[in-house]
Design an enzyme around this catalytic site. Structure first.
Site, PDB file in Angstrom:
ATOM      1  N   ASP A   1      -8.377  -8.691   4.978  1.00  0.00           N
ATOM      2  CA  ASP A   1      -8.024  -7.501   5.764  1.00  0.00           C
ATOM      3  C   ASP A   1      -9.040  -7.253   6.861  1.00  0.00           C
ATOM      4  OD1 ASP A   1      -6.815  -5.184   6.639  1.00  0.00           O
ATOM      5  OD2 ASP A   1      -7.747  -3.927   5.113  1.00  0.00           O
TER       6      ASP A   1
ATOM      7  N   GLU B   1     -12.479  -1.560  12.542  1.00  0.00           N
ATOM      8  CA  GLU B   1     -12.461  -0.940  11.218  1.00  0.00           C
ATOM      9  C   GLU B   1     -13.662  -1.339  10.369  1.00  0.00           C
ATOM     10  OE1 GLU B   1      -8.857  -1.553   9.066  1.00  0.00           O
ATOM     11  OE2 GLU B   1      -9.562  -0.531   7.278  1.00  0.00           O
TER      12      GLU B   1
ATOM     13  N   GLU C   1       0.817  -1.215   0.000  1.00  0.00           N
ATOM     14  CA  GLU C   1       0.000   0.000   0.000  1.00  0.00           C
ATOM     15  C   GLU C   1       0.852   1.268   0.000  1.00  0.00           C
ATOM     16  OE1 GLU C   1      -4.105  -1.560   2.039  1.00  0.00           O
ATOM     17  OE2 GLU C   1      -2.600  -0.789   3.408  1.00  0.00           O
TER      18      GLU C   1
END
Lengths: 689, 689
Positions: A381, A409, A309
């Site tokens: 993820d 998240e 990323e």
């Protein structure tokens, strides 16, 4: 300095009301004969003052000699220094004890009812004190206690994704960062209280900053503040700040780590390469490590997100991850430091699930002893549910850690109640069959240096630390599971509720039920609970990122089309040991909750109970909202049993969760209907026509 | 960073209840016209806000101009800046005033009833403010007050035996060290409150760390903490920590000192010798002093324990103590710093009492002006009672200080109540006959730079600071005596009790009686009160070290044998001036309380009243326990007159003291009986036969 009134979380220490229990506790714990040498023992004394003061309803009397004139006392200290400890514990027991282990034992000594807390190290004694206080918070008897406890894992870390830059927290949902890098080395009371929380559940390492150590500048930012990006913490001028905060954590038995940027020799040094095979680069890291240890002599080590990323890594120099990680390992080795090297690496050209294995499995055996490969629980993820990562059990020659996300998240971002402990238990208990049947993930993380757990933290500057009061349970549960992955979720829940909200049986039952209902509810309304995931809004520049539903955004993850839904991940299934690989590869044997993760199936594919896939998705989305309504109502009934401030805050979060769950439900069922064209059997799905 | 609720000691500032006194106080002190220039005046303003707020029952109104609309006010500031001060004080009075002196005077000014506090220095004004508040705490009138006060000694130091290493306190009985070296330069509220306590009684110097600057490591200790041994404070990296803490003490009129290791040029530098006559060594110390003063411009100087109990010293290089001390004196001299060089030096081959004199007396006149030889009150080591050190009056050409022990190493370690002020008064008032009759010890310490008192501190992290609430009186009394050794014990006691527990006459009488009974009681049951000493347990590795009785351990100190008890210390007696030497040498003239210190006598030797030695020992041991019982009962009667928390804590300490006193009594009388074989006339001594 910011405001300092905030919640005590599970260290509430409410006064014991039952007269018999209080009397028993007072006999044994009103008088405390505690050693005073060493910061950890100072912390233990302070915690006893606070904790016993609360529990007993009066200040404990601290002694530095064994009191003779009392009916009983609590003794905390070393065997060789205290006769009462020698009366309770054999020398061989101490010798055999893990350095973080402890003994809590009742003993009659010179006619007195005593409790002894002892250990081989000061840190062990601190853990023992927290154990004792936890036991008392749950009102468990002290008259005949005999506890010998050791951690099942060596490495129990919290990873902070806190940005020194502007005090923000990536995926943080509880306000700004508690770490005030601008004012460090000046310390905040809050650091101490955070360290208390972590130590009370046995956390022994903390990574202070975000694995993303570079962040783009933002217009309007104060340039003096912008200077403090994560990678800059390695600069010598910032090391006194690290040293100051490390001093707080150290006395709570916690080593301090930093996330570092792989290109640090260029960014923070004056080299023009970060090639791991370059001698100057190696020298730079060795000297930097010397410098860091000069400031923090027990520094834990580095955490690295490389080639992922947008962060730099060894691929920039055509080197592999073992070459990359070992470079840092060699620099830290003389000081006893460790590299945590994240396996979260992917490129966009193929299914993400298979990539970590493809990248790391071939490198097994090439990592140095002081390198740990840190593997997220699942291959994607931190989705609400994923199968375990295929790397667990595939790298027998490598130290591995499991990375879990404490922060929510993808599970409601601290607005929704979502208790992660059952999720983590599922990962930890999953059998990898790496050494035949009976090799669960948790066993691969246990009892060897360099193996353990890393949890991405969820605290922030909010008065309740975690945004949602109930989300404190995730931090607590993470710590307890990291200490002992064999603990069952119900035990952890019961411990947390009693310490947090007291021992009223109705409250304990209601809050426990709410917590255990919460993850299934989120799975229902955000995924339909058949293994789908990654259906959320994904625009990096807005606050709703990863919070709102947006199933059309990344169809590759869930594979919805006119002919069906789910993704054929047979290639991923093959990465597991048998029989796990066959189980996941088979539509019949694959558990329902992972079915669409591994398989693309027609909308009308019939499940075991005869329901079609699309109808099950509808049903679960609707059911999820009703589960939230039920949790909300259950909580509302506690309004006279939980203090007003906390009760109102949680009640308002539930109102919000209910509204947002409906939004998810309506978005998801409409999306399913749009692709399937099959109406809901109960007529609940709005139809455009 | 640690818990912050702790006791106010003698700065309680309870509200005045008597209406007439309150009215008088309110008229004069509700409005405060106080100077704001300088940190000490800031401290004075803060103290007035706190103190007057408590005493008057309402917040005082602070002004920066003389208020016109009021009936009276308190003025604190310089004569040249304030008309009201000029109306009260002549310029000559200020000019004549000692720099630490002050004037507190009532005056009518422009029709208002005013009180003026003024001085030649800001520090003097701070002392004046504390004097005023002390007066008000004792409810003494303000209508017609005229006080001109100056200290009788120049140097009034507290020595901390606090180890930066592991935050422990050698001979500390009140928890861990309040000094948090790991977290410094971050400051704690507690430092300020400690500085307030010290300043309120006139302490003007603090040595931050233990004279033992090297300490062995301990198993199980966190090695990252071990780094901070006392000698390392001199390292440049630690000087900002010293500077931070010095900044707190400075504004309270207190200079900061460090204990240093004589081998520092080797340990902290890169030399291979610490020979005082070596030029490199001299240069190293000079540069180190420059460095220290670069961080702390008013640094006080160094305290050194050399060639004693394992610490290095000039003997390692065949140099004498004057050569050793002067080395450091020369380094400090350009900066106005001072060396305190301890006379506590002994080797094991002869009676310990004579050794300090043998070592130091021949060096009189050889020490530099900025070297002070710091002499313990007695020749042994802070025993419950000793004769004075023979060095007092034997070094006329040398600056000397008297070292007293505030902490209760041999007098019950903060568990037993033992008021040291009468003990210290005995030392200070003892006539040395150095300049003929009328040369008491206290006069040798007075009114010359470099002379004064050093007290080994007794505070720790305990909420009450000193382990035992009543032990706060020792810190208070030490400060007051250091300021004015002529004060009588009763005055100090009365001041302390009133400020600490209020002005209820019954409380004042009872607590005062308890304090004054406490030392004789300890002397009775731990020594038999005929001059014996050093009969305690002496294993360094246990917490009971120097606490429990163990008379058989070191028979050389008390000389018990079948033919008698006591030690012939005629050699020591000879070291005194006449007629003190003859008095001690004579069995007839030697006071009973020192008889067995100086003489070995048969068990059946008859004392003046016809009692035998052994019977007196029995009697006193039994009597001591009864005295404790009486103190305990006396305290118990105050249960509705002292706040619950303090009352309960002290009551529990008395219970413990009684139990431990019995243990001492039983051990001692059995030991005496074992050697003497003479039964107790009252049949109280247990007999084996």
């Amino acid at each position: 300095m910011r405001v300092t009134d905030y919640d005590d979380c599970w260290l509430q220490y409410d006064a014991v009301e039952d007269p018999a229990i209080r009397s028993s506790y007072r006999t044994r714990c009103t008088h405390v004969f505690a050693s005073t040498e060493g910061p950890e023992l100072g912390v233990a004394r302070d915690e006893l003052r606070t904790g016993l003061g609360g529990l007993l309803g009066r200040d404990p009397h601290l002694w530095m000699h064994p009191p003779r004139s009392v009916d009983g006392f609590l003794a905390v200290g070393r065997r060789e220094r205290m006769a009462v400890v020698r009366a309770a514990v054999d020398a061989e027991e101490i010798d055999a004890l893990h350095e973080e282990g402890y003994i809590v034992r009742s003993v009659e000594w010179e006619g007195k009812d005593c409790i002894v807390v002892t250990a081989a190290t000061d840190k062990g004694m601190l853990y023992g004190v927290y154990h004792l206080l936890r036991r008392m918070a749950a009102r468990r008897p002290l008259a005949d206690v005999d506890i010998v406890e050791e951690p099942k894992t060596e490495e129990r870390l919290v990873n902070h994704w806190d940005n020194p830059f502007r005090a923000s927290v990536e995926r943080g949902y509880a306000g700004t960062s508690i770490f005030d890098w601008e004012q460090l080395p000046d310390l905040r009371e809050r650091y101490r209280d955070y360290a208390r929380l972590l130590a009370s559940v046995g956390i022994n390492g903390i990574v202070l900053n975000n694995v993303n150590t570079q962040k783009p500048d933002r217009p309007g930012a104060n340039p003096a503040v912008a200077e403090m990006e994560g990678w800059q913490l390695l600069r010598e001028r910032n090391l006194p700040k690290v040293a100051a905060i490390a001093s707080v954590f150290r006395r709570h038995g916690i080593r301090t780590y930093l996330s570092v940027n792989y290109a640090a020799p260029i960014l923070a040094g004056d080299l023009d390469t970060a090639d791991p095979l370059d001698d100057d680069v190696a020298r730079w890291w060795a000297e930097k490590a010397d410098e860091v240890y000069d400031h923090v002599s027990d520094f834990g080590g580095f955490l690295v997100k490389a080639d992922s990323e947008g962060q730099p890594g060894p691929y920039d120099y055509d080197r592999n991850h073992a070459e990359g990680a070992n470079l840092l390992g060699r620099a830290l080795e003389p000081h006893g430091g460790r590299v945590y090297w994240r396996a979260f690496v992917y490129a966009s050209h193929k299914d993400r699930s298979v990539q970590a294995y493809d990248t790391f499995e071939p490198l097994d055996g090439e990592f140095l002893d002081n390198v740990t490969v840190q593997i997220k629980n699942g291959p994607i993820d931190f989705q609400p549910r994923e199968p375990i990562s295929s790397l667990f059990g595939s790298m027998p020659e490598t130290s591995v850690a499991c990375e879990l996300q404490i922060t929510q998240e993808y599970t409601g971002q601290g607005v929704h109640a979502c208790y992660h402990v059952p999720l983590w238990k599922e990962t930890l208990d999953t059998d990898t069959y790496a050494d035949g049947e009976g090799t669960p993930v948790k066993d691969l993380l246990s009892r060897r240096e360099g193996r353990g757990l890393a949890g991405v933290g969820n605290v922030g500057e909010d008065p309740n630390w975690t945004g949602h009061y109930l989300a404190q349970s995730n931090l607590y549960g993470y710590g307890r599971l990291a200490w002992n992955p064999d603990l069952d979720a119900e035990t952890i829940t019961d411990e947390w509720v009693r310490q947090t909200f007291g021992n009223d049986p109705d409250v304990v039952e209601a809050v426990s039920d709410i917590l255990h209902d919460s993850w299934p509810a989120v799975l229902d309304y955000t995924t339909g609970h058949l293994g789908l995931m990654h259906m959320m809004y994904n625009q990096d520049d807005v606050l709703e990122n990863h919070y709102n539903p947006s199933p059309g955004e990344w169809p590759g993850y869930h594979g919805a089309s006119e002919d069906g839904i789910g993704v054929d991940r047979s290639e991923y299934a093959e990465q597991f040991h048998s029989p796990l690989s066959e189980r996941y590869a088979s539509v019949e044997d694959c558990p329902d909750e992972l079915l669409l993760f591994f398989h693309h199936l027609p909308w009308d594919h019939e499940l075991d109970d005869g329901t079609t896939v699309v109808q099950r998705l509808y049903d679960n989305c609707f059911e999820g909202v009703e589960e939230v309504r039920s949790m909300r109502d259950r909580w509302a009934e506690l309004d006279d049993r939980v203090d007003t401030a906390r009760h109102r805050h949680v009640a308002e979060r539930f109102d919000e969760q209910l509204a947002h769950a409906k939004h998810w439900r309506d978005t998801m069922v409409a999306y399913f209907y749009d692709h399937a064209g099959i109406p809901d059997a109960h007529g609940r799905v709005p139809r455009d026509d």
